[in-house]
Design a protein around this motif. Structure first.
Motif, PDB file in Angstrom:
ATOM      1  N   ALA A 306      -3.178  -7.447  -1.982  1.00 20.55           N
ATOM      2  CA  ALA A 306      -3.338  -7.239  -0.524  1.00 20.55           C
ATOM      3  C   ALA A 306      -2.040  -6.692  -0.243  1.00 20.55           C
ATOM      4  CB  ALA A 306      -3.189  -8.801   0.102  1.00 20.55           C
ATOM      5  N   PHE A 307      -0.904  -6.545  -0.754  1.00 24.08           N
ATOM      6  CA  PHE A 307       0.299  -5.932  -0.412  1.00 24.08           C
ATOM      7  C   PHE A 307       1.077  -5.390  -1.562  1.00 24.08           C
ATOM      8  CE2 PHE A 307       1.135 -10.296  -0.782  1.00 24.08           C
ATOM      9  CZ  PHE A 307       2.336 -10.281  -1.731  1.00 24.08           C
ATOM     10  N   THR A 308       2.110  -4.432  -1.395  1.00 28.83           N
ATOM     11  CA  THR A 308       3.039  -4.082  -2.403  1.00 28.83           C
ATOM     12  C   THR A 308       4.385  -4.454  -2.052  1.00 28.83           C
ATOM     13  OG1 THR A 308       1.632  -2.188  -2.750  1.00 28.83           O
ATOM     14  CG2 THR A 308       3.520  -1.996  -3.651  1.00 28.83           C
ATOM     15  N   GLU A 309       4.967  -4.958  -2.978  1.00 29.89           N
ATOM     16  CA  GLU A 309       6.323  -5.479  -2.878  1.00 29.89           C
ATOM     17  C   GLU A 309       7.375  -4.450  -3.304  1.00 29.89           C
ATOM     18  OE1 GLU A 309       6.845  -9.567  -3.477  1.00 29.89           O
ATOM     19  OE2 GLU A 309       8.843  -9.095  -4.601  1.00 29.89           O
ATOM     20  N   TYR A 310       8.118  -3.976  -2.601  1.00 34.25           N
ATOM     21  CA  TYR A 310       9.146  -2.970  -3.089  1.00 34.25           C
ATOM     22  C   TYR A 310      10.663  -3.378  -3.194  1.00 34.25           C
ATOM     23  CZ  TYR A 310       5.759   0.652  -1.835  1.00 34.25           C
ATOM     24  OH  TYR A 310       4.666   1.497  -1.489  1.00 34.25           O
TER      25      TYR A 310
END
Lengths: 352, 278
Positions: A306-310
């Motif tokens: 659902a999301f990307t974590e940077y």
């Protein structure tokens, strides 16, 4: 429906205080979660309310009546245990009937209420099954039905979802929340899982080391935590160092990612250095050349569906965590622009 | 031969050679006639059984043996259950020590333990002397050479066999079950009766079976504490086999006792549900 008031409750084990003088009031029909890491005293608090442990000091009031001297069986509570604690030698119907038998309800009333409770938890076909013949989720629902069928004054839940797998846990979370609203019973829910607490509760009580650290709505707890511990326990958090300035009579926080107002109730003084909370989803990523963006370098990009974590390293070597919806658009080592989409900034404490 | 059968073979051989064959042999011997020039003669006869079954003397002894067995089992249950409860439930630093004390009778041989009781219970033993020294009585309190002494010693000797299985089931029992009962309105007593007791019945049952079997077949303890004045069947069997050298009769005596004990066990199992489900 019952209002629960806890006054200066203390429970010591040896020299250590498991529950250290906590006070809490829960209004009628409210769903309150006690949230904290293991050993924070949340389960002990629940056991004190249930009557399985005796408090060393303090009072527990149900509708103004002090129940502290009463044993559990006279407190009129419904409790759901982490292990469910269904009686293995009794069928589902017998499990449900137990509490009503203890209350000396007539047979016809018992039958009728057991049937209604089974209906409530959608287990109508399972009355004559034994607990071990049911799935984990079904056992969980029997435990809920058994606690509710006696129409107790309050419902106590001790990590009821901890033994379920992730998918079932989400399902039961919705189920319990919905059921509680339908029945309208005052509920205390103990968990170490912040998502459970945030989803279901009207109020979340965050506990650390036997004390209440903060009490508030799920939104309060997430957006306006009153300290570093709460901020890091609930969700992901970046802490940016900020200098307090004044702009047209408003207190502002000057950070590496830009200057934003502080909340009006802040008592910071100009020139002071403090930490402000920036949640990962309050940051957006752009191209490094975008006007008004602060530049940084991608150190880590983790795709979660659902999301990307940077993880982004800024020019001053500080790193921040950023969450963006969808798949990764920037790869490791690439320069990006960061924009802070948050107003006001919530101060966490002075950087002294 | 399948792998599974092969793996069962060692255990099966042990069972066959050490249990099945000797038993079969005893059964065969019990039907043999007495022989002047050996342990038993050839041929088959039911005379040994007729002797045992028609003798009021033997029936009295069988009844004494079984009566002592039943009383000892009941006593061991009464004393052992609270101990098992404490050992299973009350943790803490002393738990290991308490366990060691409770199971210590197993560490010392049965003969030594029985002699220990004769020192305590004898006519000139510790208790009698103490009672006289304190002026409680001038005469001898008969603590030994009667059923009382035999039962006291047997209960002590076999108590661990009652404690262990009950402790096992209690340890497995989720304490939350009892708490769930309390939360639903059951008093401690009701929660115990309706929840804990039914769930630890399997342990109670195996404890009772073990103590009963061990008691009715006990030889050393009844002999030392009963001093030939309390006659139990195993003592008679031994004296028939060894002193009188009448193997066929001794075998028949032993088998009649086993049969009576077995019937009582079957009745006991029928009366108490082996498992709480169904």
């Amino acid at each position: 429906m019952t209002e629960v008031v806890i006054q200066d409750l203390t429970k010591r084990y040896g020299a250590a205080a498991a529950v250290d003088s906590i006070s809490l009031s829960i209004s009628e029909g409210e769903f309150v979660s006690l949230l904290g890491p293991s050993g924070c005293g949340k389960s002990t608090t629940l056991r004190l309310v249930a009557g399985f442990d005796q408090a060393d000091a303090g009072k527990i009031l149900f509708d103004g009546q002090d129940v502290s001297p009463l044993p559990p069986e006279r407190r009129d509570i419904g409790m759901v245990f982490q292990s469910y604690a269904l009686f293995p030698h009794m069928t589902v119907a017998q499990n449900l009937a137990f509490g009503l038998q203890m209350r000396k309800a007539p047979r016809a009333v018992i039958e009728e209420r057991v049937a209604r409770a089974l209906d409530l938890v959608r287990l109508d076909g399972k009355a004559d099954r034994y607990p071990r013949e049911l799935s984990g989720g079904q056992q969980q629902r029997v435990a809920l039905a058994r606690a509710l069928v006696i129409e107790p004054r309050i419902l106590l839940l001790d990590e009821p979802l901890a033994n379920l797998d992730a998918k079932l846990r989400d399902e039961m979370r919705l189920f319990i929340g919905e059921l509680q609203r339908r029945v309208g019973i005052t509920t205390i829910y103990v968990t170490h899982d912040q998502a459970e607490a945030m989803n279901m509760s009207d109020q979340v009580v965050v506990m650390f080391k036997g004390r209440i650290e903060q009490r508030g709505s799920p939104r309060d707890i997430y957006e306006r935590p009153n300290g570093l511990e709460v901020a890091t326990f609930i969700g992901q958090a970046n802490f940016l160092s900020a200098t307090v300035t004044v702009d047209t009579g408003r207190l502002m926080a000057q950070t590496a990612l830009g200057t934003r107002p502080l909340p009006p109730e802040s008592d910071a003084s100009p020139g002071q250095v403090l930490s402000v909370l920036v949640r990962p989803e309050a940051l957006t990523l752009t191209d490094s050349a975008a006007p008004g963006a602060v530049s940084g370098v991608v150190e880590l990009a983790q795709y979660n569906g659902a999301f990307t974590e940077y993880r982004i390293r800024l020019a001053d070597q500080e790193t921040v965590c950023v969450q963006t919806p969808g798949p990764a658009r920037h790869s490791r080592g690439v320069g990006v622009g960061l924009r802070l989409a948050m107003d006001p900034l919530w101060p966490i404490g002075s950087d002294a | 031969m399948s792998r599974r059968l092969l793996l069962m073979l060692p255990a099966a051989l042990v069972l066959i050679f050490l249990i099945v064959l000797p038993y079969a042999n005893i059964i065969v011997i019990s039907f043999r006639p007495l022989s002047p020039d050996g342990a038993y003669g050839q041929g088959f006869t039911a005379a040994n059984y007729v002797t045992v079954l028609t003798s009021a003397h033997y029936w009295r002894q069988i009844w004494t043996t079984i009566w002592i067995g039943l009383v000892t089992t009941a006593l061991a249950l009464l004393l052992g259950f609270p101990v098992a409860w404490d050992l299973a439930r009350n943790r803490g630093r002393s738990q290991a020590l308490r366990r060691a004390i409770a199971l210590s009778p197993l560490l010392v041989g049965i003969v030594v333990r029985s002699y220990g009781w004769t020192i305590l219970l004898g006519n000139n033993g510790v208790i009698n002397r103490l009672a006289r020294a304190l002026g409680l009585t001038q005469s001898i309190i008969p603590l030994m050479y009667n059923r009382f002494g035999v039962i006291v010693a047997l209960t002590h000797v076999f108590l661990p066999f009652m404690i262990l299985p009950i402790m096992g089931v209690l340890q497995e029992l989720d304490p939350a079950l009892e708490q769930a009962g309390r939360s639903l309105g059951a008093s401690p007593r009701t929660a115990f009766r309706r929840i804990v007791l039914p769930l630890c019945l399997p342990g109670v049952q195996s404890g009772c079976v073990m103590v009963f079997i061990l008691t009715i077949s006990a030889y050393v303890t009844p002999m030392l504490l009963g001093g030939m004045r309390v006659k139990t069947m195993p003592m008679t069997v031994v004296s028939t086999l060894i002193d009188a050298f009448r193997w066929p009769l001794g075998a028949a005596q032993a088998l009649v006792l086993s049969l009576c004990g077995g019937l009582i066990l079957i009745a006991f199992m029928r009366l108490t549900p082996m498992r709480w489900n169904r």
